[in-house]
Design a protein around this motif. Structure first.
Motif, PDB file in Angstrom:
ATOM      1  N   GLU A 159       0.861  -1.185   0.000  1.00 18.42           N
ATOM      2  CA  GLU A 159       0.000   0.000   0.000  1.00 18.42           C
ATOM      3  C   GLU A 159       0.898   1.235   0.000  1.00 18.42           C
ATOM      4  O   GLU A 159       1.355   1.673   1.054  1.00 18.42           O
ATOM      5  CB  GLU A 159      -0.926  -0.006   1.221  1.00 18.42           C
ATOM      6  N   PRO A 160       1.160   1.786  -1.181  1.00 19.24           N
ATOM      7  CA  PRO A 160       2.086   2.916  -1.307  1.00 19.24           C
ATOM      8  C   PRO A 160       1.734   4.116  -0.433  1.00 19.24           C
ATOM      9  O   PRO A 160       2.616   4.918  -0.094  1.00 19.24           O
ATOM     10  CB  PRO A 160       1.985   3.285  -2.801  1.00 19.24           C
ATOM     11  N   GLU A 161       0.460   4.234  -0.066  1.00 16.79           N
ATOM     12  CA  GLU A 161       0.067   5.397   0.735  1.00 16.79           C
ATOM     13  C   GLU A 161       0.616   5.346   2.159  1.00 16.79           C
ATOM     14  O   GLU A 161       0.629   6.360   2.869  1.00 16.79           O
ATOM     15  CB  GLU A 161      -1.462   5.528   0.778  1.00 16.79           C
ATOM     16  N   LEU A 162       1.073   4.176   2.590  1.00 20.13           N
ATOM     17  CA  LEU A 162       1.691   4.063   3.910  1.00 20.13           C
ATOM     18  C   LEU A 162       3.060   4.739   3.872  1.00 20.13           C
ATOM     19  O   LEU A 162       3.804   4.604   2.900  1.00 20.13           O
ATOM     20  CB  LEU A 162       1.862   2.597   4.320  1.00 20.13           C
ATOM     21  N   LEU A 163       3.406   5.454   4.930  1.00 21.68           N
ATOM     22  CA  LEU A 163       4.682   6.168   4.964  1.00 21.68           C
ATOM     23  C   LEU A 163       5.749   5.292   5.604  1.00 21.68           C
ATOM     24  O   LEU A 163       6.053   5.413   6.785  1.00 21.68           O
ATOM     25  CB  LEU A 163       4.535   7.479   5.745  1.00 21.68           C
ATOM     26  N   GLY A 164       6.346   4.401   4.840  1.00 19.29           N
ATOM     27  CA  GLY A 164       7.431   3.569   5.350  1.00 19.29           C
ATOM     28  C   GLY A 164       6.984   2.601   6.419  1.00 19.29           C
ATOM     29  O   GLY A 164       5.863   2.659   6.917  1.00 19.29           O
ATOM     30  N   GLY A 165       7.864   1.655   6.781  1.00 19.03           N
ATOM     31  CA  GLY A 165       7.536   0.686   7.805  1.00 19.03           C
ATOM     32  C   GLY A 165       6.446  -0.267   7.341  1.00 19.03           C
ATOM     33  O   GLY A 165       6.179  -0.414   6.146  1.00 19.03           O
TER      34      GLY A 165
END
Length: 208
Positions: A159-165
């Motif tokens: 899910e690219p919308e997640l900011l890392g991790g």
């Protein structure tokens, strides 16, 4: 890759009573499979995957009540005997003789569920901004195994919308290790600290 056990449901809806029957058949098959339970699970998946292909049109044939038991018996012997394990072919013939080939997909689902329970395997959903590297995947599996004493079955979603991790869910337990989660944590800590400082100033003002 799609799950053939999901695809086959388009052909037949299974009622609650049929699912109970499927559970009993699956339990019997699991006992018969013994040490080859995992191999049989793969055979079932492959069989249903082939049966669900539109060009094959096999599942409607096997599930049909208008096709005679004899015709299905001959078909199973001709096309599966020697290609699939005797355990699977014999089991399919038992289902055929009892008119239960129409719930084969429910049996396969129940079989996999019971096998996972027996092996202490649990589904683990992992959501990440980018695909996990193999080292991360192995480390995550080890941590979950150590923490829950189970064998994790990872389902990975990018899910690219997640900011890392990444976010990990095991049953009702969830760990959020994304950058956004850490930012929110810091934000809440700052807000809490500011609130305490404001309240402290008010208290000092009131005591003057």
């Amino acid at each position: 890759m799609s799950n053939p056990l999901d695809d086959v449901k388009q052909f037949k809806k299974v009622d609650v009573s049929a699912e109970r029957v499927a559970h009993v058949y699956a339990e019997a098959l699991l006992k018969a499979a013994d040490k080859k339970a995992d191999e049989l699970a793969e055979e079932l998946k492959e069989l249903l995957q082939v049966a669900c292909q539109k060009e094959q049109n096999l599942y409607p044939f096997l599930a049909s009540s208008t096709i005679t038991t004899k015709a299905k018996t001959d078909f199973l012997e001709k096309h599966l005997r020697g290609k699939a394990s005797d355990t699977l072919v014999n089991f399919l013939q038992v289902l055929n003789n009892h008119g239960r080939l129409d719930i084969l997909h429910a049996i396969a689902e129940s079989y996999q569920t019971q096998l996972n329970e027996k092996k202490k395997r649990v589904p683990v959903l992992v959501r990440s901004a980018v695909p996990l590297e193999d080292g991360q995947r192995q480390a995550l599996k080890k941590q979950i195994t150590d923490l829950f004493q189970v064998e994790p079955l990872l389902e990975e979603k990018v899910e690219p919308e997640l900011l890392g991790g990444f976010v990990v869910r095991v049953g009702d337990w969830q760990f959020d290790g994304t950058v956004q989660a850490r930012l929110n944590q810091i934000k809440n800590q700052l807000l809490e600290r500011s609130s305490h400082e404001i309240q402290g100033r008010r208290d000092r003002f009131c005591t003057v």
